[in-house]
Design an enzyme around this catalytic site. Structure first.
Site, mmCIF file in Angstrom:
data_model
loop_
_atom_site.group_PDB
_atom_site.id
_atom_site.type_symbol
_atom_site.label_atom_id
_atom_site.label_comp_id
_atom_site.label_asym_id
_atom_site.label_seq_id
_atom_site.Cartn_x
_atom_site.Cartn_y
_atom_site.Cartn_z
ATOM 1 N N ARG A 1 2.137 -12.253 4.901
ATOM 2 C CA ARG A 1 3.552 -12.657 4.748
ATOM 3 C C ARG A 1 4.480 -12.150 5.897
ATOM 4 O O ARG A 1 5.531 -12.365 6.040
ATOM 5 C CB ARG A 1 4.275 -12.194 3.303
ATOM 6 C CG ARG A 1 3.566 -12.757 2.171
ATOM 7 C CD ARG A 1 4.231 -12.054 1.042
ATOM 8 N NE ARG A 1 5.762 -12.240 0.872
ATOM 9 C CZ ARG A 1 6.473 -11.644 -0.160
ATOM 10 N NH1 ARG A 1 5.909 -10.888 -1.010
ATOM 11 N NH2 ARG A 1 7.600 -11.690 -0.030
ATOM 12 N N HIS B 1 -5.177 -14.426 8.670
ATOM 13 C CA HIS B 1 -3.842 -14.227 8.738
ATOM 14 C C HIS B 1 -3.878 -13.087 9.807
ATOM 15 O O HIS B 1 -3.057 -12.395 9.683
ATOM 16 C CB HIS B 1 -3.412 -13.767 7.356
ATOM 17 C CG HIS B 1 -3.129 -14.988 6.650
ATOM 18 N ND1 HIS B 1 -2.301 -16.083 6.842
ATOM 19 C CD2 HIS B 1 -3.790 -15.292 5.459
ATOM 20 C CE1 HIS B 1 -2.187 -16.645 5.692
ATOM 21 N NE2 HIS B 1 -3.258 -16.371 4.930
ATOM 22 N N ARG C 1 20.996 15.181 -6.933
ATOM 23 C CA ARG C 1 20.964 13.523 -6.959
ATOM 24 C C ARG C 1 21.470 13.181 -8.513
ATOM 25 O O ARG C 1 20.726 13.344 -9.501
ATOM 26 C CB ARG C 1 19.795 12.852 -6.517
ATOM 27 C CG ARG C 1 19.454 13.401 -5.144
ATOM 28 C CD ARG C 1 20.450 12.942 -4.138
ATOM 29 N NE ARG C 1 20.598 13.731 -2.974
ATOM 30 C CZ ARG C 1 21.357 13.717 -1.993
ATOM 31 N NH1 ARG C 1 22.239 12.917 -1.717
ATOM 32 N NH2 ARG C 1 20.758 14.262 -0.727
ATOM 33 N N PRO D 1 0.829 -1.207 -0.229
ATOM 34 C CA PRO D 1 -0.098 -0.119 -0.206
ATOM 35 C C PRO D 1 0.868 1.250 -0.035
ATOM 36 O O PRO D 1 1.799 1.483 0.752
ATOM 37 C CB PRO D 1 -0.771 -0.003 1.333
ATOM 38 C CG PRO D 1 -0.848 -1.634 1.572
ATOM 39 C CD PRO D 1 0.636 -2.148 1.130
ATOM 40 N N GLU D 2 0.565 2.148 -0.876
ATOM 41 C CA GLU D 2 1.246 3.441 -0.944
ATOM 42 C C GLU D 2 0.534 4.370 -0.308
ATOM 43 O O GLU D 2 -0.689 4.413 0.245
ATOM 44 C CB GLU D 2 1.735 3.838 -2.257
ATOM 45 C CG GLU D 2 2.365 2.756 -2.999
ATOM 46 C CD GLU D 2 2.905 2.894 -4.471
ATOM 47 O OE1 GLU D 2 2.826 3.999 -4.976
ATOM 48 O OE2 GLU D 2 2.898 1.858 -5.215
#
Length: 276
Positions: free
Chosen positions: A112, A93, A155, A2-3
């Site tokens: 996970r 889970h 950068r 999720p962002e």
């Protein structure tokens, strides 16, 4: 993973459901999900405390408690935080369950088990470096085109890797980085310091646009993302390049390609985003 848009959707819903409710007890089914303090210290920190609000910073969810402590969730790849009004859960889970005063529960599930949960007192907030050192977020007053231009010019890394670095911009992940670069017409391998001021302006606009669209569509669901009700988002139906390898570009008809940038799968249009 999720962002920012997905985590914001979760935050908004959970805030309407759990703010003002007291945590009566905890069911910690997988103790190693609690990264700080130890399990008993975490239990003592949150049990009996009232949830003031649910906040967010980048991809972190912050449960604000009435003792000024915070429970900080990072969902990582497969984490989810779902409000269950009946207190029951069908999530096989489920790793940590917060039982609330009205019989409802807040369930942290993680297939996970890559996510993290920290219980932090006010003086401990700096210990999460990813949170403490995070750069400004899209859609915020601090994230300006001038900031993006100035920071990128310092950068040499690929602009895709630059966008994913949370120290520079908080909350952007793989999906929305690819989408923003497509809308800005910038190849993902372009060195960040090679972008012109005009290109940085376009990229700034595109980043804000894709983040806002993701929120408006309830987030992007491919596999594991669930909102605070356990439902799915619909933004995956509107993506330009991400996950569309081999398909035609919606803009020019060229075939979408996939490469690896900084270890991350990256989708782009070779025609709309020409030139490394």
């Amino acid at each position: 993973m999720p962002e920012m848009p997905e985590v914001e959707i979760i935050r908004r819903y959970l805030d309407t459901q759990v703010a003002g409710k007291t945590i009566m007890n905890l069911d910690i089914r997988l103790p190693r999900m609690i990264k700080w303090p130890d399990v008993e210290g975490f239990r003592a920190l949150v049990t009996g405390r009232t949830i003031k609000s649910m906040n967010r910073r980048g991809k972190y969810l912050l449960m604000e408690l009435d003792n000024d402590s915070k429970v900080v969730f990072h969902l990582r790849m497969t984490g989810r935080l779902v409000y269950e009004p009946t207190g029951e859960t069908s999530d096989h889970h489920a790793r940590v369950i917060f039982h609330l005063q009205d019989g409802a529960s807040l369930v942290y599930g993680d297939t996970r088990t890559l996510g993290t949960i920290h219980g932090l007192k006010p003086q401990e907030l700096g210990m999460l470096k990813g949170l403490a050192e995070m750069g400004p977020e899209p859609l915020s007053a601090e994230f300006t085109a001038e900031y993006l231009d100035k920071t990128a010019k310092q950068r040499k890394v690929a602009i895709k890797s630059f966008l994913l670095n949370q120290k520079y911009i908080g909350g952007i992940g793989n999906i929305y980085a690819d989408e923003a670069l497509f809308l800005a017409g910038i190849h993902p391998l372009r060195p960040a310091n090679s972008l012109t001021q005009a290109e940085c302006g376009r990229l700034w606009e595109s980043v804000n646009k894709v983040i806002a669209a993701g929120i408006a569509d309830g987030g992007t669901t491919f596999r594991d993302y669930q909102n605070g009700e356990g439902g799915k988002g619909s933004h995956q139906e509107h993506l330009y390049v991400y996950g569309r390898k081999g398909e035609q570009c919606r803009n020019c008809g060229a075939v979408i390609e996939r490469i690896t940038v900084g270890g991350r799968g990256t989708h782009f249009c070779p025609k709309c985003q020409e030139g490394e």
